[in-house]
Design a protein around this motif. Structure first.
Motif, PDB file in Angstrom:
ATOM      1  N   GLY A  27       0.825  -1.201   0.000  1.00 27.43           N
ATOM      2  CA  GLY A  27       0.000   0.000   0.000  1.00 27.43           C
ATOM      3  C   GLY A  27       0.856   1.246   0.000  1.00 27.43           C
ATOM      4  N   PHE A  28       0.185   2.381   0.096  1.00 26.81           N
ATOM      5  CA  PHE A  28       0.858   3.675   0.063  1.00 26.81           C
ATOM      6  C   PHE A  28       0.639   4.387   1.393  1.00 26.81           C
ATOM      7  N   ILE A  29       1.723   4.984   1.890  1.00 27.80           N
ATOM      8  CA  ILE A  29       1.623   5.707   3.166  1.00 27.80           C
ATOM      9  C   ILE A  29       0.702   6.897   2.992  1.00 27.80           C
ATOM     10  N   LYS A  30      -0.325   6.937   3.824  1.00 29.49           N
ATOM     11  CA  LYS A  30      -1.309   8.020   3.750  1.00 29.49           C
ATOM     12  C   LYS A  30      -0.940   9.179   4.666  1.00 29.49           C
ATOM     13  N   SER A  31      -0.450   8.883   5.862  1.00 32.70           N
ATOM     14  CA  SER A  31      -0.056   9.939   6.800  1.00 32.70           C
ATOM     15  C   SER A  31       0.949   9.363   7.786  1.00 32.70           C
ATOM     16  N   ILE A  32       1.716  10.267   8.386  1.00 29.20           N
ATOM     17  CA  ILE A  32       2.738   9.918   9.379  1.00 29.20           C
ATOM     18  C   ILE A  32       2.411  10.666  10.663  1.00 29.20           C
ATOM     19  N   THR A  33       2.220   9.936  11.742  1.00 27.19           N
ATOM     20  CA  THR A  33       1.876  10.542  13.025  1.00 27.19           C
ATOM     21  C   THR A  33       2.959  10.208  14.038  1.00 27.19           C
ATOM     22  N   PHE A  59      -0.181   5.389   8.830  1.00 29.42           N
ATOM     23  CA  PHE A  59      -1.434   4.906   8.277  1.00 29.42           C
ATOM     24  C   PHE A  59      -1.194   4.614   6.806  1.00 29.42           C
ATOM     25  N   VAL A  60      -1.490   3.387   6.418  1.00 32.84           N
ATOM     26  CA  VAL A  60      -1.227   2.916   5.060  1.00 32.84           C
ATOM     27  C   VAL A  60      -2.556   2.612   4.395  1.00 32.84           C
ATOM     28  N   THR A  61      -2.754   3.166   3.212  1.00 35.62           N
ATOM     29  CA  THR A  61      -3.972   2.878   2.458  1.00 35.62           C
ATOM     30  C   THR A  61      -3.711   1.662   1.592  1.00 35.62           C
ATOM     31  N   ARG A  69      -3.250   0.525  10.156  1.00 37.46           N
ATOM     32  CA  ARG A  69      -2.354   1.243  11.059  1.00 37.46           C
ATOM     33  C   ARG A  69      -1.115   0.403  11.337  1.00 37.46           C
ATOM     34  N   VAL A  70       0.048   1.077  11.335  1.00 40.05           N
ATOM     35  CA  VAL A  70       1.308   0.428  11.674  1.00 40.05           C
ATOM     36  C   VAL A  70       1.888   1.179  12.868  1.00 40.05           C
ATOM     37  N   GLN A  71       1.903   0.515  14.016  1.00 37.61           N
ATOM     38  CA  GLN A  71       2.445   1.155  15.199  1.00 37.61           C
ATOM     39  C   GLN A  71       3.974   1.205  15.137  1.00 37.61           C
ATOM     40  N   ILE A  72       4.558   2.044  15.984  1.00 43.10           N
ATOM     41  CA  ILE A  72       6.010   2.260  15.939  1.00 43.10           C
ATOM     42  C   ILE A  72       6.760   0.962  16.176  1.00 43.10           C
ATOM     43  N   ARG A  73       6.269   0.162  17.105  1.00 41.50           N
ATOM     44  CA  ARG A  73       6.995  -1.071  17.420  1.00 41.50           C
ATOM     45  C   ARG A  73       6.935  -2.093  16.294  1.00 41.50           C
ATOM     46  N   GLU A  74       6.010  -1.871  15.328  1.00 40.84           N
ATOM     47  CA  GLU A  74       5.883  -2.790  14.217  1.00 40.84           C
ATOM     48  C   GLU A  74       6.600  -2.304  12.965  1.00 40.84           C
ATOM     49  N   LEU A  75       7.363  -1.223  13.097  1.00 46.35           N
ATOM     50  CA  LEU A  75       8.029  -0.667  11.915  1.00 46.35           C
ATOM     51  C   LEU A  75       9.326  -1.400  11.598  1.00 46.35           C
ATOM     52  N   PHE A  76      10.117  -1.715  12.641  1.00 49.67           N
ATOM     53  CA  PHE A  76      11.432  -2.296  12.421  1.00 49.67           C
ATOM     54  C   PHE A  76      11.629  -3.486  13.350  1.00 49.67           C
ATOM     55  N   ASP A  77      12.512  -4.362  12.945  1.00 43.24           N
ATOM     56  CA  ASP A  77      12.865  -5.483  13.821  1.00 43.24           C
ATOM     57  C   ASP A  77      13.702  -5.014  14.999  1.00 43.24           C
ATOM     58  N   ASP A  78      14.544  -4.003  14.744  1.00 44.01           N
ATOM     59  CA  ASP A  78      15.395  -3.464  15.795  1.00 44.01           C
ATOM     60  C   ASP A  78      14.873  -2.097  16.222  1.00 44.01           C
ATOM     61  N   PHE A  79      15.432  -1.637  17.333  1.00 49.78           N
ATOM     62  CA  PHE A  79      15.028  -0.315  17.821  1.00 49.78           C
ATOM     63  C   PHE A  79      15.651   0.785  16.952  1.00 49.78           C
ATOM     64  N   VAL A  80      14.823   1.678  16.469  1.00 42.76           N
ATOM     65  CA  VAL A  80      15.272   2.826  15.665  1.00 42.76           C
ATOM     66  C   VAL A  80      14.774   4.076  16.367  1.00 42.76           C
ATOM     67  N   LYS A  81      15.720   4.921  16.772  1.00 41.24           N
ATOM     68  CA  LYS A  81      15.360   6.103  17.553  1.00 41.24           C
ATOM     69  C   LYS A  81      14.640   7.144  16.691  1.00 41.24           C
ATOM     70  N   ASP A  82      15.247   7.529  15.593  1.00 36.33           N
ATOM     71  CA  ASP A  82      14.672   8.566  14.731  1.00 36.33           C
ATOM     72  C   ASP A  82      14.126   7.884  13.480  1.00 36.33           C
ATOM     73  N   HIS A 105       2.889   8.966   0.513  1.00 38.93           N
ATOM     74  CA  HIS A 105       2.757   8.366  -0.829  1.00 38.93           C
ATOM     75  C   HIS A 105       3.830   7.333  -1.108  1.00 38.93           C
ATOM     76  N   GLN A 106       4.645   6.986  -0.101  1.00 36.76           N
ATOM     77  CA  GLN A 106       5.685   5.983  -0.305  1.00 36.76           C
ATOM     78  C   GLN A 106       5.055   4.589  -0.358  1.00 36.76           C
ATOM     79  N   LEU A 107       5.554   3.778  -1.272  1.00 35.90           N
ATOM     80  CA  LEU A 107       5.068   2.406  -1.403  1.00 35.90           C
ATOM     81  C   LEU A 107       5.733   1.530  -0.338  1.00 35.90           C
ATOM     82  N   VAL A 108       4.887   0.788   0.446  1.00 38.50           N
ATOM     83  CA  VAL A 108       5.401  -0.059   1.514  1.00 38.50           C
ATOM     84  C   VAL A 108       4.715  -1.424   1.436  1.00 38.50           C
TER      85      VAL A 108
END
Length: 1447
Positions: free
Chosen positions: A895-901, A906-908, A916-929, A937-940
């Motif tokens: 899908g395409f990223i609709k907004s960043i909070t 939020f991915v359409t 919805r993709v929560q912060i803890r579900e973004l990366f396998d490792d901890f990413v601070k920034d 509009h990024q494809l994910v």
């Protein structure tokens, strides 16, 4: 010149009589009389003056004097006859009263340096103001100077206090700061005086005559100063007003005063009299003199009133009052000050001047230079009363005053001259500049020993000194010679006598033909020839004419640097130069001998106004900066060349390309008149460079033109419009959008010289002469006429339209004037990666109608090929998702990223489906920034975690791993009786808090739920648990969002235990159950007999527990003994057996009661508990409790502390890791310096990785104070280098070298840092710096280390050069030879090694050392060479030994 000049001070008047040397000296040194000199026998006289003659005698004398004066002036024959008659009569009858009265007339004489004496008061005019002196013009073409210390006593005190203050500042800087009174600022002389101002002065010093050839002001300024030094004057009121009587201080009396102090309402003035002071009120200061006066400043004051006690005089400083105030009576001649305007009576008229009676009694004279310019027979005849200004008086008996009737002296103005053909009056210096040649100058009067008085056509008067009449020496002049009165001559102006109002002229032919008379006659940029006078290190001095010299500075000797200038420049030789700078203020002319500048035909820039955009000229490099070069043109005009304008190629070090003094050709690019800045370019100075047309008047806004690409910059492209060649700018983004490519791609495709068409002029910049253009908008494609309407359109119909706008919900497409549609990003293509989610605006699309929303009058469109061509077979990469029910857990979707909070993304993934993709579900490792890693509009791509149709919520994850397990537990999904797994988070007296896995929930297991036995000791059971122990529990209650758990074994079924025993992933739970059974079901008082050990339990369930514990023990033992090898098990050990049989026992003996089985089970569990405890110290710590336990036994172990910090960092507990580091520094003994240093280094690593620059600097400073500072400095540099922070590492190395410059290790590590980064030149620059800082005994070691670094990271050839220098200067340093050989061995060049060994073995050494070299050589030959080489080494060793024995 062949003729010698006649000094002005040697001239004398024609009336001068011969006197003895003694009498003349007595007259010159006679002091100012302190008593009245009115008469010899009468001291006092009535107010208004007095005389000893009767009124009748006075009347008769005046009538006869008037008659005699008229006859002498207007009837020369009668005067001669009368003189002869008087002569004959005096010879016959003796002198009469009339003749005696005539003889008493004062002789009219000129003032010269010989007639001046110390204490003499004189009137003068300021002609120049120096920093430390005033140059004064005096009567009769004389000069004097006033040092800065002779202005006033108050000003001198300020100067002295300034010196004292400077000394005090030095002392105060060494001690503590002290409060002091505010210091008065010492004003400059230019703030107190102005050129042309008249002053009253007193002679203080007369220097030796003949020290200066006085020729006036026409010479250079320095010569004028030297001429003025012959007479030293003072303006101090104490000297000027000396002898002034208190009784003469009356209203209207003028005098010079100085400001003594500034009070609240006025100024206290110093009159130079001890018992009288002056007062100037603020209200009496007019607007013309409203400027604030300084302490010590001199004022021309006029007394307005005197106090009753006579101690205070109220004065005014109004200039007009001072000029017009006339003195009418005095009681003493010393009260007649120079510059005073007095009433006089003409008593005699002579060809050389007037005799006057001053104030009715004193004698006075007016020489011919101070007669009025406009004089008639009636206006100035004998007996006429005129106002004159006192110039000076000679202390003689009776006193004689010199006065002036000149209009500009009487009115205290400058001498003005009427312009030819106009009534306008201008100052004499403006009408006749120095150097002007005047053809017809008329001689008016001849003074035989002094010179000529001449007159110009304009009526201006001039004076030609006898030394400037002819190139030949003239001892005297006569009225009948070539310079007789009335003759006309050609003359040149040399200068001025401002006080006398005369021009200084010269009739000498050599002066008339001279090209340069003064510095201002030389023009900047002019090519001149001169004669070399002197060559020194500071410059080459060249004579341009008799009075004008120039200097060539060393950097202008030639186009290149001259090592021996004396070979090129010979004294007396003629040289050709070009004028660089003319500085009249400093009387200096700077020249250049650079051939490129002399022969240049390019335009010259001598002022900012000469610089024009596009002008190409030569300049000289003046100064080099890191990012720019300063270029100097003529007359100190400078320009700046930015580094990007130096060369077409990138330049890093400007100093390597240019040096000060180098001539470069530049082109003017930009002019900034507000700050007089010129921007130039070297790379655009060539003839190939095409200059733009500065006239942009032919280009109007809206014109459509074409242009050629000239330059490509970061944000703009410079164009040359055709055919006008006007400079234009176009935005890179505008051009990229027009071509539908990215700006980066545009810069790659666009080339200089490309032609651009259809450019529209949008704005004009007339100041910088350029225009801004843009691409002409593309014509919007017209849609074919269709009959699309809401009444006829149907789903599945194919329509065409134009993209008009991008929105959050998709792309708006206009189908017709009244019909529009929406294209969602997920409906663009069957493969999201191969198409653009948001098509470009104004593009034409063909789409299929998915649905019709008649309420909103909007169509839902799709451009998927599967939709547009349903009958064809398509490869669908991204299926169409219309509802949440289309999703299932674990499905992989894009899908395409609709907004960043702040909480995630939020991915359409469908038209009406967002995940919805929560912060803890973004990366396998901890990413601070994490936010910068995503954009709208990024494809994910991700996987579905949950899809709640009722709540219309979809959870998605980007993480990898097993996503088939259930979603995170929530309070609503928990139910009573559900089995959960978790971790013990906290242990309290009343129970355990368990964190449930895969959730944010935690529950309480009360201590009563730990055991099935009511009599069990729960305290002992609680102590059996540790934090982070894994447990399995049962939910027994959920109330008020509180979860109650139970760990009782009875709540777990047999199947749960069987499952757990067969799954290796859950050993912790089995261990937990075992611990509970041991702690709660055992009786501490029971003791088993040894015989019970032989009994086996045939209880199947019991055996399952025992078997379940053994693998856990086995695993623990394997872990703890991993270093000594795997644990060997007995042959009868069974992993999953039902019984373990012992030797000598039969199955029949296993029968027993249930109690015996329970007792056996208890004992076995006790034994296992003891085994685990025994291996506890060798087991790797896995929790905070483990680390704390180990640290109790080894508090000084930095290894444990650092491991503990690392453990916290794995849990993202950065602050806890810092706290542990600080605890370690407190706990470790002060004797363990190395251990403490390890902890400090760990803290530096922590702050470098997770902290900020401020926290890192703070830890670094603390570490440097607590440990060896140099070690900490180097460790930090190494840490920064290893973390790829090379710039910071370089800065740290610089700081370390600055602080520990005496350490060889610091320099070599810094060099290694540069070499590892490939900055070889920077590394090599460090060696000379290091040798300057280090002690001599460390030089050899440092050079050796630098050479080794060159072998390892740089150029071996340079390392070889360094080692050669070492062994040449220190041939007996065998260690250096050995290192040299080791470095060469790294190059695998056996031939070079053979040469080295041959060289070193030729030196005288001990047999032991020779043996070591031969042994080393033999090893290298076997490793790098061949057997033949090894044989040669052995043979040479034998030869060396025999030779050594023989010697």
């Amino acid at each position: 010149m062949a003729a010698q000049k006649r000094a002005l001070d040697d001239s004398s008047s024609t009336h001068k009589t011969k006197r003895s040397k003694t009498s003349r000296q007595a007259e010159d040194t006679q002091p100012i009389p302190a008593i009245s000199n009115l008469t010899a026998d009468e001291v006092d006289f009535p107010r208004g003056g007095g005389t000893s003659f009767t009124p009748l005698e006075v009347k008769t004398i005046r009538a006869e004097a008037m008659k005699d004066a008229n006859e002498e002036l207007f009837n020369e024959d009668t005067a001669i006859k009368r003189a002869k008659k008087f002569k004959r009569k005096s010879e016959i009858t003796g002198s009469s009263k009339r003749s005696s009265a005539k003889d008493e007339h004062a002789r009219i004489e000129h003032l010269n340096y010989k007639r001046m004496s110390v204490g003499m008061k004189i009137f003068g005019q300021i002609i120049a103001i120096q920093p430390l002196a005033l140059i004064i013009s005096l009567p009769n073409q004389l000069l004097g100077h006033i040092p800065i210390t002779n202005v006033s006593s108050q000003f001198t005190t300020l100067l002295e206090s300034m010196d004292v203050d400077e000394d005090d500042d030095v002392e105060d800087s060494e001690g503590e700061d002290k409060e002091s009174e505010p210091r008065l600022k010492v004003p400059e002389l230019s703030d107190l005086f102005q050129t042309g101002q008249y002053v009253r002065a007193a002679v203080t010093t007369l220097h030796v005559p003949g020290s200066t050839d006085m020729t006036g002001l026409g010479k250079s300024r320095d010569e004028t100063i030297r001429a003025s030094r012959r007479v030293e004057l003072s303006l101090n009121p104490e000297r000027v007003n000396a002898g002034m009587q208190k009784s003469d201080l009356k209203a209207g009396y003028t005098l010079s005063v100085s400001v003594k102090s500034v009070e609240d309402h006025g100024y206290v003035l110093d009159l130079g009299m001890p018992d009288v002071s002056g007062w100037l009120a603020f209200r009496d200061i007019t607007s013309e003199t409203s400027s604030k006066f300084q302490v010590g400043q001199l004022l021309d004051a006029t007394i307005s009133s005197i106090s009753k006690n006579g101690r205070t005089c109220n004065v005014t400083v109004d200039p007009q009052t001072f000029i017009s105030s006339t003195l009418t009576e005095v009681s003493n001649v010393t009260s007649v000050l120079p510059g005073t305007l007095v009433q006089t009576l003409i008593t005699a008229v002579h060809p050389t001047g007037f005799n006057l009676q001053v104030l009715g009694f004193f004698d006075g004279t007016v020489d011919e230079f101070h007669l009025p310019r406009k004089m008639t027979e009636k206006s100035h005849k004998v007996g006429k009363k005129v106002k004159a200004r006192v110039l000076y008086y000679l202390p003689s008996t009776p006193p004689k005053l010199a006065l002036s009737l000149n209009e500009h002296v009487v009115n205290l103005t400058s001498r003005d001259v009427q312009l030819k053909g106009s009534d306008e009056l201008r100052p004499m210096q403006e009408v006749y500049p120095v150097g002007t040649v005047i053809n017809d100058v008329k001689v008016i009067r001849v003074e035989p020993e002094h010179g000529l008085t001449v007159q110009l056509d304009s009526g201006a008067d001039g004076f030609v000194h006898i030394s400037h009449i002819s190139d030949d020496h003239l001892p005297s002049l006569s009225n009948s010679g070539p310079w007789k009165p009335g003759s006309l001559h050609r003359a040149r102006i040399l200068g001025y006598y401002p006080f006398d109002g005369l021009l200084q002229l010269s009739l000498k032919p050599s002066v008339l033909e001279r090209k340069y008379l003064q510095v201002t006659d030389v023009h900047v940029g002019e090519i001149i020839k001169g004669t070399i006078k002197r060559l020194s290190d500071s410059g080459l001095f060249i004579s341009l004419s008799e009075n004008v010299d120039g200097v060539v500075w060393p950097n202008h000797f030639a186009d290149i640097l001259l090592k021996n200038p004396s070979k090129k420049f010979k004294i007396g030789a003629t040289i050709k130069c070009r004028v660089l700078v003319v500085d009249p203020e400093r009387n200096r002319i700077s020249l250049t001998a650079k051939k490129s500048l002399i022969e240049s035909e390019l335009p010259l820039i001598t002022a900012f106004e000469d610089a024009k955009i596009g002008l190409v000229t030569f300049g000289v490099v003046f100064r080099i900066f890191p990012k720019a070069i300063m270029i100097e043109f003529y007359n100190n005009v400078k320009a700046v060349v930015p580094i990007k304008e130096v060369s077409e190629e990138p330049v890093e070090d400007l100093s390597s390309l240019y040096t000060a003094g180098k001539v470069v050709k530049v082109r003017i690019l930009t002019l900034k008149p507000e700050d007089q800045t010129i921007i130039a370019s070297i790379r655009k100075s060539g003839t190939v460079y095409k200059m733009f047309n500065a006239d942009i008047s032919g280009v109007e806004i809206g014109n459509i033109l074409e242009g050629v690409v000239f330059e490509i910059h970061k944000e703009n492209v410079v164009l040359a419009l055709q055919p006008s060649n006007v400079r234009a700018l176009i935005s890179v983004n505008n051009l990229a959008n027009h071509r539908s490519i990215s700006p980066a791609q545009l810069k790659v495709n666009l080339k200089v010289g490309d032609k651009l068409e259809d450019l529209v002029v949008v704005s004009r910049n007339t100041e910088n002469n350029f225009v801004i253009v843009a691409n002409k908008p593309k014509p919007k494609p017209s849609l074919a006429k269709s009959i699309v309407s809401f009444d006829t359109v149907e789903s599945g119909q194919t329509v065409g339209g134009r993209v008009v706008r991008h929105t959050v919900y998709g792309v708006l497409i206009k189908l017709s004037s009244h019909v529009g549609g929406v294209l969602h990003p997920t409906d663009v293509s069957d493969d999201f990666g191969s198409a653009t989610a948001y098509p470009a605006i104004d593009s034409i699309l063909k789409a299929t109608v998915v649905s019709v929303d008649r309420d909103k009058k909007q169509l839902i469109l799709s451009t998927r090929r599967s939709r547009m061509y349903p009958n064809q077979v398509h490869n669908i990469m991204d299926r169409e998702i219309t509802e949440i029910s289309d999703l299932h857990v674990g499905a992989r979707v894009r899908g395409f990223i609709k907004s960043i909070t702040d909480h995630g993304l939020f991915v359409t993934i469908g038209r009406n489906v967002d995940a919805r993709v929560q912060i803890r579900e973004l990366f396998d490792d901890f990413v601070k920034d994490w936010k910068p890693k995503f954009e709208v509009h990024q494809l994910v791509q991700g996987r579905i975690l949950s899809a709640d149709v009722d709540a219309k919520k979809v959870e998605m994850t980007f993480r990898s791993g097993n996503l088939s397990k259930p979603a995170a537990l929530t309070l609503s999904t928990l139910s009573i009786g559900q089995h959960v797994e978790g971790v013990v988070k906290r242990i309290e007296e009343y129970g355990l808090f368990v964190q449930v896995d895969d959730s944010k929930l935690s529950g309480l297991c009360h201590k009563s739920e730990l055991s099935d036995s009511k009599d069990a000791d729960t305290a002992v059971a609680l102590r059996g648990f540790r934090e982070n122990d894994r447990v399995k529990a049962v939910v027994i209650d959920i109330k008020d969002k509180r979860i109650s758990l139970s760990l009782k074994p009875s709540r777990f079924s047999e199947e749960d235990l069987v499952f757990e025993s067969s799954v290796d992933e859950q050993p912790a739970n089995d261990e937990t159950i075992d611990k509970i059974s041991q702690a709660l079901n055992s009786d501490p008082g029971d003791e088993e007999s040894p015989d019970d050990d032989d009994d086996d339990d045939d209880d199947g369930s019991t055996m399952r527990v025992d078997v379940d514990i053994q693998p856990q023990l086995q695993q623990s033992l394997q872990t703890s003994n991993s270093s000594t090898g795997p644990l060997k098990l007995s042959h009868d050990y069974q992993w999953f057996g039902s019984a373990v049989e012992a030797d000598g026992l039969s199955s029949s003996e296993s029968d027993g009661s249930d109690d015996e089985a329970v007792t056996k089970k208890k004992k076995k569990r006790k034994e296992i508990e003891q085994d685990l405890t025994a291996y506890m110290h060798s087991k790797a710590p896995e929790s905070n409790a483990d680390f704390e336990r180990l640290l109790l036994g080894s508090p000084n172990s930095s290894y444990l502390w650092i491991q503990y910090m690392s453990f916290q960092l794995q849990l993202s507990e950065i602050e806890k890791a810092r706290e542990i580091g600080r605890r370690a520094l407190e706990k470790i003994s002060f004797r363990e310096e190395a251990e403490k240093l390890n902890v400090w280094i760990a803290l530096l690593n922590l702050e470098n990785a997770y902290g900020t620059d401020e926290t890192l600097e703070k830890v670094f400073k603390n570490a440097a104070r607590a440990n060896d500072s140099k070690t900490v400095h180097l460790r930090l540099a190494s840490i920064l280098d290893q973390s790829d922070k090379h710039k910071k590492a370089e800065e740290q190395y610089r700081r370390t070298c600055k602080k520990f410059g005496l350490s060889s290790k610091v320099w070599t590590l810094f060099a290694e840092h540069y070499l590892q980064r490939g900055e070889i030149e920077e590394s090599r620059k460090l060696l000379p710096r290091a040798l300057q800082s280090l002690d001599k005994q460390k030089h050899l070691k440092t050079i050796s280390r630098f050479a080794q670094l060159e072998y390892k990271f740089g150029e071996p050839e340079r390392g070889r050069t360094l080692f050669e220098g070492i062994v040449d200067s220190h041939p007996k340093r065998w260690d250096m030879w050995s290192i040299y050989m080791d470095m060469e061995a790294r190059q695998s060049d056996i031939q070079s090694l053979r040469i080295l060994f041959d060289r070193v073995l030729q030196l005288k050494m001990t047999s032991h050392k020779a043996k070591s070299f031969f042994k080393k050589w033999l090893e290298l030959e076997r490793r790098l060479g061949d057997e033949e080489g090894a044989d040669v080494v052995k043979q040479k060793a034998i030869e060396w030994t025999s030779k050594s024995n023989d010697s």
